[in-house]
Design a protein around this motif. Structure first.
Motif, PDB file in Angstrom:
ATOM      1  N   ASN A  18     -57.453 -34.231  22.307  1.00  0.00           N
ATOM      2  CA  ASN A  18     -57.706 -34.742  23.653  1.00  0.00           C
ATOM      3  C   ASN A  18     -58.450 -36.069  23.575  1.00  0.00           C
ATOM      4  OD1 ASN A  18     -56.752 -32.210  24.442  1.00  0.00           O
ATOM      5  ND2 ASN A  18     -58.818 -31.366  24.678  1.00  0.00           N
ATOM      6  N   CYS A  19     -58.383 -36.851  24.639  1.00  0.00           N
ATOM      7  CA  CYS A  19     -59.178 -38.080  24.678  1.00  0.00           C
ATOM      8  C   CYS A  19     -59.481 -38.429  26.130  1.00  0.00           C
ATOM      9  CB  CYS A  19     -58.459 -39.236  23.992  1.00  0.00           C
ATOM     10  SG  CYS A  19     -56.959 -39.784  24.803  1.00  0.00           S
ATOM     11  N   THR A  20     -60.525 -39.251  26.302  1.00  0.00           N
ATOM     12  CA  THR A  20     -60.934 -39.688  27.632  1.00  0.00           C
ATOM     13  C   THR A  20     -61.131 -41.198  27.635  1.00  0.00           C
ATOM     14  OG1 THR A  20     -62.020 -37.575  28.077  1.00  0.00           O
ATOM     15  CG2 THR A  20     -62.634 -39.441  29.463  1.00  0.00           C
ATOM     16  N   GLN A  22     -62.237 -44.691  29.931  1.00  0.00           N
ATOM     17  CA  GLN A  22     -63.193 -44.993  30.995  1.00  0.00           C
ATOM     18  C   GLN A  22     -62.838 -46.270  31.749  1.00  0.00           C
ATOM     19  OE1 GLN A  22     -65.516 -42.873  31.735  1.00  0.00           O
ATOM     20  NE2 GLN A  22     -65.487 -41.575  29.902  1.00  0.00           N
ATOM     21  N   SER A  74     -62.303 -41.950  35.127  1.00  0.00           N
ATOM     22  CA  SER A  74     -61.893 -41.620  33.769  1.00  0.00           C
ATOM     23  C   SER A  74     -60.485 -41.056  33.797  1.00  0.00           C
ATOM     24  CB  SER A  74     -62.855 -40.626  33.123  1.00  0.00           C
ATOM     25  OG  SER A  74     -62.781 -39.383  33.802  1.00  0.00           O
ATOM     26  N   HIS A  76     -58.312 -38.438  31.454  1.00  0.00           N
ATOM     27  CA  HIS A  76     -58.361 -37.497  30.354  1.00  0.00           C
ATOM     28  C   HIS A  76     -56.944 -37.101  29.980  1.00  0.00           C
ATOM     29  CE1 HIS A  76     -60.273 -34.477  27.805  1.00  0.00           C
ATOM     30  NE2 HIS A  76     -59.383 -33.612  28.239  1.00  0.00           N
TER      31      HIS A  76
END
Lengths: 112, 114
Positions: A18-20, A22, A74, A76
């Motif tokens: 997973n990644c987020t 900004q 954000s 995700h």
């Protein structure tokens, strides 16, 4: 001045992780915030759009959040796939205009 | 699925020449836009068009630029006398409404000015 800033500039992750991403903006008065995906050499493709009253919006494995008080958003991405490799761009529109203000994007690379 | 199309995909021209970039928006859309993206930079708004007139334009969209909807399907961007700094990817977009409606982008025309 109306601006949209994104971080990180680039990100490398392994497939399945997973990644987020900004986004911070100074656009005022705020109308809506969009996330676009742009493959190299192609036009941007819309993922989500949120207005002032919305805190979160999902589109499959993509979930966007919005905090209009702190002017932050954000994106995700869950269970990343190789096809997620692209630039992800945060785009903000001010009230009473259709002009999209683009951020510089986060370049995401997903490796097997 | 309906999509925005653009022609040509790549245009090479000499400085000072006129170019016309063409777009076919999605058929039931009423709002049309041009954006550009200089290599390595962010996408920038140029102009929006509704009801056969410009509704908004940016500082970039000076007298060298013009837009037209010559018939019921095409939407064109003309650059009268191209400069080296006009080299960029030009994207057309369309939407069925203003405000929070999705803007659908075409694949772009890469303009190279020599």
């Amino acid at each position: 001045k109306n601006q949209v800033e994104q971080s990180p500039q680039s990100l490398i992750i392994l497939e399945g992780k997973n990644c987020t991403l900004q986004c911070n903006y100074t656009v005022s008065p705020f109308s809506n915030l969009r996330w676009y995906k742009q493959d190299t050499g192609r036009g941007p493709v819309s993922l989500t759009i949120m207005t002032f009253s919305e805190n979160t919006k999902s589109n499959g494995r993509y979930t966007a959040t919005l905090d209009a008080d702190t002017k932050q958003s954000s994106l995700h991405i869950t269970a990343s796939q190789l096809s997620d490799s692209a630039s992800y761009i945060c785009v903000v529109t001010a009230y009473n205009t259709d002009k999209l203000i683009f951020g510089t994007g986060t370049r995401l690379q997903v490796f097997p | 699925e309906p999509e925005v199309t653009q022609t040509p995909s790549h245009q090479v021209t000499q400085m000072g020449q006129e170019v016309i970039l063409r777009c076919v928006p999605i058929s039931n859309h009423l709002y049309f836009y041009w954006y550009r993206q200089i290599l390595g930079q962010k996408v920038e708004f140029l102009v929006s068009f509704y009801n056969n007139e410009i509704s908004e334009k940016s500082e970039i969209f000076d007298d060298q630029f013009s837009v037209e909807r010559p018939d019921g399907s095409n939407f064109t961007l003309k650059i009268r006398s191209t400069k080296l700094e006009d080299s960029a990817m030009y994207f057309c977009a369309s939407s069925e409404a203003a405000g929070t409606a999705y803007q659908f982008f075409g694949p772009g025309t890469r303009l190279t000015v020599l």
